[in-house]
Design an enzyme around this catalytic site. Structure first.
Site, PDB file in Angstrom:
ATOM      1  CB  ALA A  72      34.284   1.962   8.019  1.00  0.00           C
ATOM      2  CB  SER A  73      35.146   7.650   7.009  1.00  0.00           C
ATOM      3  OG  SER A  73      35.675   8.668   6.211  1.00  0.00           O
ATOM      4  CB  CYS A  74      39.366   6.285   3.373  1.00  0.00           C
ATOM      5  SG  CYS A  74      39.654   4.533   3.543  1.00  0.00           S
ATOM      6  CB  ILE A  75      37.791  11.198   3.012  1.00  0.00           C
ATOM      7  CG1 ILE A  75      36.424  10.582   2.713  1.00  0.00           C
ATOM      8  CG2 ILE A  75      38.775  10.910   1.905  1.00  0.00           C
ATOM      9  CD1 ILE A  75      35.697  11.229   1.592  1.00  0.00           C
TER      10      ILE A  75
END
Lengths: 103, 169
Positions: free
Chosen positions: A100-103
């Site tokens: 679920a990471s954005c980075i």
């Protein structure tokens, strides 16, 4: 939902990620890799997949930055090994949930 | 609840974005980070990403200043701070420090490392020629990872292709 991968019936979600980590095996990984157009898995792929499963089992959130710092693979190679969305594809092949990471 | 992106795409026969061209015109921390996150996020999704730094956006690719971007403490209503207080000596430094601390907690890299990650992932970094002339900057002043100095025409030429989106921050 259920899906037959490499001759075994496994539980997957709508995007094709395994929902039971324990149902994963290397044949399943190879079959998903072909389906995801990653192709045949080499030793470096397996090393990364093992790392991802290890991190997942420890409850660590996966990120591109974290993988780059892992010492297992650098970011450039990671993108080459799993083209077109490496973290998602590698997670799918490793049989772990979609990060679920954005980075 | 999990968003089922794949099936939404399939049902509506939507074609995915292929390339994002991100124009960065601001030199504040909060002006630059959204662009970095969007570019890196695009690469993570298998979308091509190219960044075009212009005007004050150049601050983030100038070697000597790229890791010293600040949050504006004055004229920033979202900080909920009276303008006069924001203008006190040291306030901008303090606000910037607080934000960087929060970002570190979330494992968000500093500007240079973020650009290095985008670079390693195959993203492209460009500087605007006109803005460089305006600020009297030379190629040597820029961070080594900058791919090229472009004119507006060069930039548009690189926007070519099906399903390219141009974003401005």
């Amino acid at each position: 939902m259920e899906k037959i991968i490499a001759g075994v019936t496994v539980d997957v979600n709508a995007e094709g990620y395994l929902t039971q980590i324990s149902q994963w095996n290397e044949n399943i990984a190879s079959a998903i890799a072909v389906e995801e157009e990653v192709g045949p898995l080499g030793p470096k792929h397996w090393e990364v997949l093992k790392y991802l499963r290890d991190q997942q089992s420890r409850g660590t959130a996966l990120s591109i930055r974290g993988i780059g710092k892992s010492g297992v693979v650098d970011i450039k190679t990671f993108y080459e090994l799993f083209p077109n969305g490496p973290l998602k594809k590698a997670s799918k092949i490793a049989g772990i949930p979609k990060p679920a990471s954005c980075i | 609840m999990e968003t089922d992106v794949m099936s939404i795409k399939k049902e509506n026969n939507l074609k995915p974005v292929k390339k994002v061209m991100i124009i960065v015109s601001k030199g504040t921390l909060d002006g630059v980070y959204p662009a970095l996150i969007l570019a890196n996020g695009a690469r993570m999704e298998g979308i091509e990403a190219e960044m075009f730094f212009t005007f004050f956006g150049l601050e983030s690719i100038v070697k000597s200043r790229m890791n010293d971007l600040h949050v504006a403490a004055v004229g920033n209503p979202a900080l909920h701070m009276p303008t006069l207080v924001g203008g006190l000596p040291g306030m901008e430094h303090f606000v910037t420090h607080m934000m960087k601390k929060e970002m570190e907690k979330l494992d968000i890299p500093d500007v240079q490392e973020f650009l290095e990650i985008i670079n390693a992932s195959g993203g492209k970094i460009y500087a605007c020629k006109l803005a460089m002339d305006m600020f009297h900057l030379k190629k040597e002043d820029l961070w080594e990872g900058v791919d090229e100095v472009l004119t507006v025409g060069d930039f548009y030429a690189r926007c070519a292709g099906e399903n390219t989106q141009v974003l401005f921050t």
